[in-house]
Design a protein around this motif. Structure first.
Motif, mmCIF file in Angstrom:
data_model
loop_
_atom_site.group_PDB
_atom_site.id
_atom_site.type_symbol
_atom_site.label_atom_id
_atom_site.label_comp_id
_atom_site.label_asym_id
_atom_site.label_seq_id
_atom_site.Cartn_x
_atom_site.Cartn_y
_atom_site.Cartn_z
ATOM 1 N N HIS A 1 -41.120 33.519 5.917
ATOM 2 C CA HIS A 1 -40.068 32.508 6.069
ATOM 3 C C HIS A 1 -40.276 31.678 7.333
ATOM 4 N N GLU A 2 -40.783 32.301 8.394
ATOM 5 C CA GLU A 2 -40.949 31.613 9.675
ATOM 6 C C GLU A 2 -42.174 30.701 9.714
ATOM 7 N N CYS A 3 -43.200 31.003 8.917
ATOM 8 C CA CYS A 3 -44.506 30.352 9.116
ATOM 9 C C CYS A 3 -45.017 29.481 7.979
ATOM 10 N N VAL A 4 -44.472 29.615 6.796
ATOM 11 C CA VAL A 4 -45.081 28.955 5.640
ATOM 12 C C VAL A 4 -45.134 27.431 5.798
ATOM 13 N N SER A 5 -44.078 26.838 6.308
ATOM 14 C CA SER A 5 -44.060 25.376 6.450
ATOM 15 C C SER A 5 -45.089 24.915 7.485
ATOM 16 N N LEU A 6 -45.155 25.614 8.611
ATOM 17 C CA LEU A 6 -46.115 25.271 9.658
ATOM 18 C C LEU A 6 -47.547 25.406 9.138
ATOM 19 N N TYR A 7 -47.816 26.487 8.432
ATOM 20 C CA TYR A 7 -49.158 26.732 7.906
ATOM 21 C C TYR A 7 -49.577 25.620 6.941
ATOM 22 N N ILE A 8 -48.657 25.262 6.040
ATOM 23 C CA ILE A 8 -48.957 24.213 5.069
ATOM 24 C C ILE A 8 -49.202 22.881 5.777
ATOM 25 N N GLN A 9 -48.391 22.573 6.775
ATOM 26 C CA GLN A 9 -48.549 21.290 7.471
ATOM 27 C C GLN A 9 -49.877 21.223 8.235
ATOM 28 N N ALA A 10 -50.300 22.359 8.792
ATOM 29 C CA ALA A 10 -51.593 22.398 9.479
ATOM 30 C C ALA A 10 -52.718 22.156 8.470
ATOM 31 N N GLN A 11 -52.612 22.791 7.301
ATOM 32 C CA GLN A 11 -53.625 22.585 6.254
ATOM 33 C C GLN A 11 -53.618 21.144 5.756
ATOM 34 N N ASN A 12 -52.432 20.571 5.599
ATOM 35 C CA ASN A 12 -52.345 19.179 5.149
ATOM 36 C C ASN A 12 -53.069 18.248 6.112
ATOM 37 N N ASN A 13 -52.844 18.444 7.406
ATOM 38 C CA ASN A 13 -53.485 17.591 8.404
ATOM 39 C C ASN A 13 -55.001 17.755 8.391
ATOM 40 N N LEU A 14 -55.462 18.983 8.178
ATOM 41 C CA LEU A 14 -56.905 19.197 8.064
ATOM 42 C C LEU A 14 -57.453 18.543 6.793
ATOM 43 N N GLY A 15 -56.669 18.586 5.731
ATOM 44 C CA GLY A 15 -57.076 17.923 4.493
ATOM 45 C C GLY A 15 -57.242 16.428 4.699
ATOM 46 N N ILE A 16 -56.285 15.809 5.388
ATOM 47 C CA ILE A 16 -56.368 14.368 5.674
ATOM 48 C C ILE A 16 -57.578 14.084 6.554
ATOM 49 N N LEU A 17 -57.777 14.920 7.571
ATOM 50 C CA LEU A 17 -58.891 14.723 8.503
ATOM 51 C C LEU A 17 -60.225 14.746 7.764
ATOM 52 N N TRP A 18 -60.425 15.748 6.907
ATOM 53 C CA TRP A 18 -61.680 15.849 6.176
ATOM 54 C C TRP A 18 -61.831 14.728 5.141
ATOM 55 N N SER A 19 -60.722 14.264 4.610
ATOM 56 C CA SER A 19 -60.766 13.141 3.680
ATOM 57 C C SER A 19 -61.266 11.888 4.388
ATOM 58 N N GLU A 20 -60.788 11.667 5.613
ATOM 59 C CA GLU A 20 -61.217 10.501 6.386
ATOM 60 C C GLU A 20 -62.698 10.597 6.767
ATOM 61 N N ARG A 21 -63.219 11.815 6.806
ATOM 62 C CA ARG A 21 -64.652 12.002 7.067
ATOM 63 C C ARG A 21 -65.483 11.883 5.796
ATOM 64 N N GLU A 22 -64.812 11.572 4.682
ATOM 65 C CA GLU A 22 -65.480 11.462 3.383
ATOM 66 C C GLU A 22 -65.982 12.806 2.872
ATOM 67 N N GLU A 23 -65.462 13.893 3.440
ATOM 68 C CA GLU A 23 -65.781 15.244 2.932
ATOM 69 C C GLU A 23 -64.661 15.633 1.966
ATOM 70 N N ILE A 24 -64.700 15.029 0.787
ATOM 71 C CA ILE A 24 -63.551 15.093 -0.116
ATOM 72 C C ILE A 24 -63.337 16.503 -0.681
ATOM 73 N N TYR B 1 -43.872 19.273 0.824
ATOM 74 C CA TYR B 1 -44.466 19.412 -0.511
ATOM 75 C C TYR B 1 -44.839 18.045 -1.092
ATOM 76 N N THR B 2 -43.965 17.078 -0.877
ATOM 77 C CA THR B 2 -44.249 15.718 -1.353
ATOM 78 C C THR B 2 -45.536 15.186 -0.738
ATOM 79 N N HIS B 3 -45.737 15.489 0.551
ATOM 80 C CA HIS B 3 -46.960 15.059 1.225
ATOM 81 C C HIS B 3 -48.196 15.703 0.594
ATOM 82 N N ILE B 4 -48.078 16.975 0.201
ATOM 83 C CA ILE B 4 -49.203 17.647 -0.466
ATOM 84 C C ILE B 4 -49.595 16.862 -1.719
#
Length: 622
Positions: free
Chosen positions: A133-156, A208-211
């Protein structure tokens, strides 16, 4: 832990968040990231006050690097619920919060590698607690940001891995636990200042919408269009449900989604997206300014008009494609209206209005209550079934034309040359397909004349050096239009017992104009030395062969009472027919592109010499 100065930590953390939210344009021009650097310094101070990360959490340095997930089977399995209990676990989570904000901070200041490092540290610290309950949102948001970062590097594919992991974790959490989780901002707040359950739920749904939003982009990039459309549609629905959208941005995204449905010939779904786009776009400027409001919300009128024009262009494509699809389903082998097919489609129409339509509409529907009613009101004014006669086609034509005028208000030729020309070409295409439904030949001629009037001025000022392809397209279309007009005038003349000289002159003038533009198109294929290519490029092979074929036919259609002139015309006609036959013998692959034209050309190459010999005999006798 008892000696940790919590009041100081909370104060510094809140100050860092406040600085992070300062808009870049509010910083000094020479120091655009001044507030970001200030926030970073405070976050580093908080990190130092919290102390080093617990050793037990740092044993597997590669565990949550998405590029190495295939080497870590545990991350392929559903997470286990491990609660955050005890001072060690709490410190790990608080340090993860700081690492997350440091990661975002570095990315915001364009230091991507450092940002990635902090975000990966955040994931490592939270790994065992990621379903809590304490960590799931933070964990997902960290993964989302890494997903965006790698997308910008064209590592789709790496971006896809992070984002799909986020989606899976969200779905598992909602299935197994379901209660709104703690928001990352709450870890340094006293109990009495923490968020309400409703606010937590709202924020988690936004995550979730951002995902879904980012997955839609990833799938689009990977050309997985079906999936991209599904995720885009889900994102738009959620944004409406949670009232978390910017009207202009939402409307453009919905209109863009309509193009996917149009290409799939799902016109009911496309109409719904476009109707929703109109309704939501109408909200622009009516919504109070908030801290989430972007520059597109009323501050930039030019952008407002541009987006309005873009939505209008999507409507044009809807009307045009629906009419063209109807034409394809009702034309015979020479492109004319087949009355038998028309009758068959009338009989089938009742079957198109069955229960499946209501199911499809429910699946695609945006909004509820008043918003749903407003969208339906727009939909009801626009047909989605294929038009079966002139009156039905005219309804769509007038709607498409209305949006042509709207799109041209912004996309003017001075500044938006290519866009403006594409809009005019679509306008011409609307007239062309409407003419298909018109049974009166004179009225059809007038429609084609309107096309000429809008197309010819376009190429007067276009520099062929910079707009070669556009020039070719327009030249070819104008030539075709004159050609169609000539055929119509010939058909009208054939019904008359004794066509007068005025009609004959009109036919010859149309013939001459068609020849002029076909020749301009063919001349554009010549090299700088004015030599026609020995081998025509694949991209223009069919147009070039069709132009040659029609030039041959046009010379054969010139009306003259002078046998000598007619013989010259037949010789020129034969020359072009022979070009097609000879070219296809040298380049057999070209035959597949022009099967019908090639067969007719062979036939004419066989017949014309005999006809020409008769003319020579006739001339010799005179």
């Amino acid at each position: 832990m008892a000696n940790v100065p919590w009041a100081e930590i909370r104060e510094k953390f809140q100050a860092a968040l406040a600085l992070s939210r300062v808009e870049l344009h509010k910083n000094p021009e020479k120091e655009p990231y001044k507030s970001k650097y200030g926030a970073r310094a405070l976050l580093e101070e908080v990190k130092a006050l919290l102390g080093p990360a617990p050793e037990e959490e740092d044993e597997r340095p590669q565990a949550d690097d998405a590029s190495l997930q295939s080497e870590d089977p545990s991350l392929r399995l559903p997470a286990e619920v491990v609660e955050v209990e005890g001072p060690v676990a709490q410190r790990s989570v608080r340090l993860a919060v700081i690492e997350y904000h440091l990661g975002v901070n570095h990315i915001d200041t364009e230091e991507l590698s450092a940002g990635e490092e902090h975000l990966v540290k955040c994931l490592r610290l939270l790994r065992k607690y990621r379903l809590s309950h304490e960590c799931v949102s933070l964990y997902i948001q960290a993964q989302n940001n890494l997903g965006i970062l790698w997308s910008e590097r064209e590592e789709i594919e790496t971006a896809q891995s992070y984002l799909e992991s986020s989606e899976a974790l969200y779905n598992q959490y909602m299935k197994e636990i379901g209660s709104p989780p703690l928001d990352p901002t709450e870890h340094f707040l006293p109990e009495e200042e923490k968020l309400t359950v409703q606010e937590r739920s709202k924020r988690f749904e936004k995550v979730y919408t951002h995902i879904l939003y980012y997955l839609a982009q990833v799938y689009q990039h990977m050309e997985m269009f079906e999936k991209a459309a599904h995720y885009c549609h889900s994102t738009l629905k959620l944004q409406l449900e949670h009232n978390a959208y910017h009207p202009i941005e939402w409307a453009v995204n919905a209109a863009t989604l309509s193009q996917f449905y149009i290409n799939k010939l799902c016109f009911m779904e496309a109409r719904h997206c476009l109707s929703a786009a109109n309704v939501i776009f109408g909200q622009a400027g009516k919504i109070p300014t908030t801290e989430d409001t972007t520059e597109s919300e009323g501050d930039v009128p030019e952008l407002y008009h541009q987006r309005k024009g873009e939505i209008a262009r999507c409507w044009i494509k809807y009307c045009l494609t629906l009419m063209q699809n109807a034409q394809l389903s009702m034309q015979d082998n020479i492109g004319e209206l087949d009355l038998d097919k028309q009758c068959e489609l009338r009989a089938l129409r009742k079957k198109e209005l069955d229960e499946e339509e209501s199911v499809r509409k429910k699946a695609v529907q945006f909004g509820t209550g008043e918003l749903c009613d407003a969208i339906s009101a727009v939909e009801e004014k626009v047909r989605y079934l294929r038009p079966l006669d002139f009156e039905e086609a005219r309804e769509l034509f007038l709607l498409g034309q209305q949006y042509v005028f709207e799109a041209k208000e912004f996309f003017q030729i001075d500044g938006y040359v290519t866009d403006h020309i594409e809009i005019v070409q679509d306008h011409s295409a609307l007239f062309k397909v409407l003419a298909f439904f018109e049974t009166d030949m004179e009225r059809r001629c007038k429609m084609h004349k309107r096309r000429i009037a809008m197309l010819e001025p376009l190429i007067v000022d276009l520099n062929p050096q910079y707009y070669l392809l556009v020039n070719r397209q327009i030249q070819f279309e104008i030539a075709h239009t004159y050609y169609d007009m000539m055929d119509l005038k010939v058909a009208i003349a054939d019904k008359l017992r004794d066509p007068d000289s005025h009609i004959v002159k009109k036919i010859n003038n149309l013939n001459k104009s068609a020849l002029k533009y076909y020749q301009l198109f063919l001349d554009s294929l010549r090299d700088p030395n004015k030599v026609f290519p020995e081998q025509i490029g694949e991209d223009v092979l069919r147009p070039a062969m069709v132009a040659k074929f029609r030039v041959a036919r046009l010379y054969g259609k010139i009306i003259t009472t002078d046998p000598k002139k007619e013989l010259e015309n037949l010789a020129t006609s034969l020359e072009h027919y022979k070009f097609i036959v000879d070219y296809c013998e040298k380049h057999p692959e070209a035959a597949q592109e022009i099967e019908v034209e090639l067969e007719l050309s062979k036939e004419m190459v066989s017949l014309l010499p005999t006809k020409m010999e008769r003319f020579r005999t006739k001339l010799g006798q005179t």
